[in-house]
Enzyme design. Structure first.
Site, short mmCIF file in Angstrom:
data_model
loop_
_atom_site.label_atom_id
_atom_site.label_comp_id
_atom_site.label_asym_id
_atom_site.label_seq_id
_atom_site.Cartn_x
_atom_site.Cartn_y
_atom_site.Cartn_z
N SER A 1 12.64 -11.27 -6.66
CA SER A 1 13.46 -10.44 -7.52
C SER A 1 13.02 -8.99 -7.60
CB SER A 1 13.49 -11.02 -8.94
OG SER A 1 12.19 -11.06 -9.49
N LYS B 1 24.41 -14.24 -12.20
CA LYS B 1 24.19 -13.08 -11.33
C LYS B 1 25.41 -12.95 -10.40
CE LYS B 1 19.18 -13.18 -11.77
NZ LYS B 1 19.08 -14.22 -12.82
N HIS C 1 18.70 -15.04 -6.68
CA HIS C 1 19.24 -13.80 -6.11
C HIS C 1 19.84 -13.99 -4.71
CE1 HIS C 1 17.44 -11.51 -9.40
NE2 HIS C 1 16.44 -12.36 -9.30
#
Length: 372
Positions: free
Chosen positions: A163, A222, A191
């Protein structure tokens, strides 16, 4: 070192308004990689879900809080990631602190990359297993630590995309080590899900990996643009987690209307090749355009583009200078990143335009020259 919050007064999007500013800022800090957080189709699905299911689930999933859209979402997520089954958690943090203590305990061993996310560190500590950390992506060091361990159960834990550095873990090699040492491999793909791999199916699909030793965690706040997380794997593993993961068992289920929104988000991710193509073009444009002399742009092919400044004070000063020019790029300092590596964590989104990325590149280039 003190953190502070800024109050956002618009939906999540590049052109953002803040309560402490009179004019809009251009944000390069959200993890909304595909630009879905303010997608009208998802908001409409949640609205329709609230009309059908109300605002809350009323209980934990194992009492009476598991609704039809939760079940459908888990089935869709399992199929999308190529796994037998999936379990929907309220947050990614809850998923990570629930999975590890359910799988290993005293006398077992967890092998963790030193740059893993804080939730993975906390999950490992809660498990009470021996925590053995290895240098970032150092396969030789990990192999030596695995060979030296006589723990009856071994669990390798890694971010899929790190990250704060934006690099991708060497998952094929990690899986080979897991199989050679009869270990599990838990991949936190917070991610990568929605961004990497065919149709955005994540970092395992990016490498074409499949194995009964894989346990996959993906977040849904996300790239998916909503909220929550899921863990996918073999059917018996997921059934075990359903019965043993305390952060799943002992909490109220997420509102079913969110699951309705996530089903629409999953459709958009699968159909989102145009968004991903645009995002990858922005990443390439940013990397090619930024010409630096003192600061270091870490090697990353993901939307996370870390610009290492080094000194905490300078990183904060550059972040404030960007803010004064209408660009929101927060400074990240220790202990979130190692000492001496304070940085700007620049995050690109499919919602950005090429002109907006060019504006950031030009401003950063000018600021570095002024700071020299």
């Amino acid at each position: 070192m003190r953190r502070r919050r800024r109050i956002v007064t618009t939906p999540c999007r590049p052109d953002t308004r803040l309560a402490d500013r009179d004019s809009a800022v251009l944000a390069f800090c959200s993890n909304d990689y595909l630009g879905l957080a303010a997608e009208p189709a998802i908001a409409d699905a949640i609205r329709r879900g609230s009309e059908r299911w109300g605002s809350g689930s009323g209980a934990s999933h194992l009492v009476s809080g598991h609704y039809a859209p939760h079940e459908t979402l888990e089935q869709r997520l399992a199929a999308f990631t190529g796994m037998d089954d999936a379990l929907y958690f309220s947050t990614g943090y809850m998923a990570n602190i629930g999975v590890m203590p359910a799988l290993v305990g005293r006398g077992d061993a967890i092998f963790a990359d030193k740059l893993n996310h804080a939730s993975l560190v906390d999950g490992a500590l809660l498990s009470r297993a021996e925590l053995i950390r290895y240098p970032h992506c150092d396969l030789q060091a990990l192999a030596a630590r695995l060979a030296a361990s006589d723990a009856p159960r071994k669990l390798i834990v890694t971010d899929g995309v790190f990250s704060m550095d934006g690099d991708i873990a060497p998952l094929p090699e990690l899986l080979a080590l897991a199989e050679a040492h009869q270990a599990w491999l838990l991949v936190d793909d917070a991610h990568g899900f929605g961004v990497l791999g065919p149709q955005g199916r994540g970092c395992l699909a990016h490498f074409g990996l499949a194995s009964p030793r894989l346990i996959y965690m993906g977040t849904l706040g996300k790239a998916a643009g909503v909220s929550g997380a899921f863990v996918a794997g073999q059917r018996d593993v997921i059934d075990w987690l359903l019965n043993k993961a305390r952060s799943y068992i002992f909490t109220t289920g997420a509102p079913p209307m969110l699951a309705e929104g996530l089903l629409t988000a999953l459709d958009l991710i699968g159909q989102g090749d145009e968004r991903r193509t645009h995002l990858n073009a922005l990443i390439a444009r940013f990397k090619a355009g930024l010409k630096l002399k003192r600061w270091q742009l870490l090697p990353s092919d993901t939307p996370i583009q870390p610009l290492v400044i080094g000194d905490n004070h300078e990183a904060l000063a550059i972040s404030r200078a960007l803010d004064s020019e209408g660009l929101w790029v927060p400074a990240i300092r220790p202990p979130t990143v190692p000492k001496g590596s304070a940085r700007l964590r620049i995050v690109l989104s499919a919602a950005h335009s090429t002109a907006q990325v060019d504006r950031l590149v030009d401003t950063l280039t000018r600021l570095e020259t002024l700071q020299a």
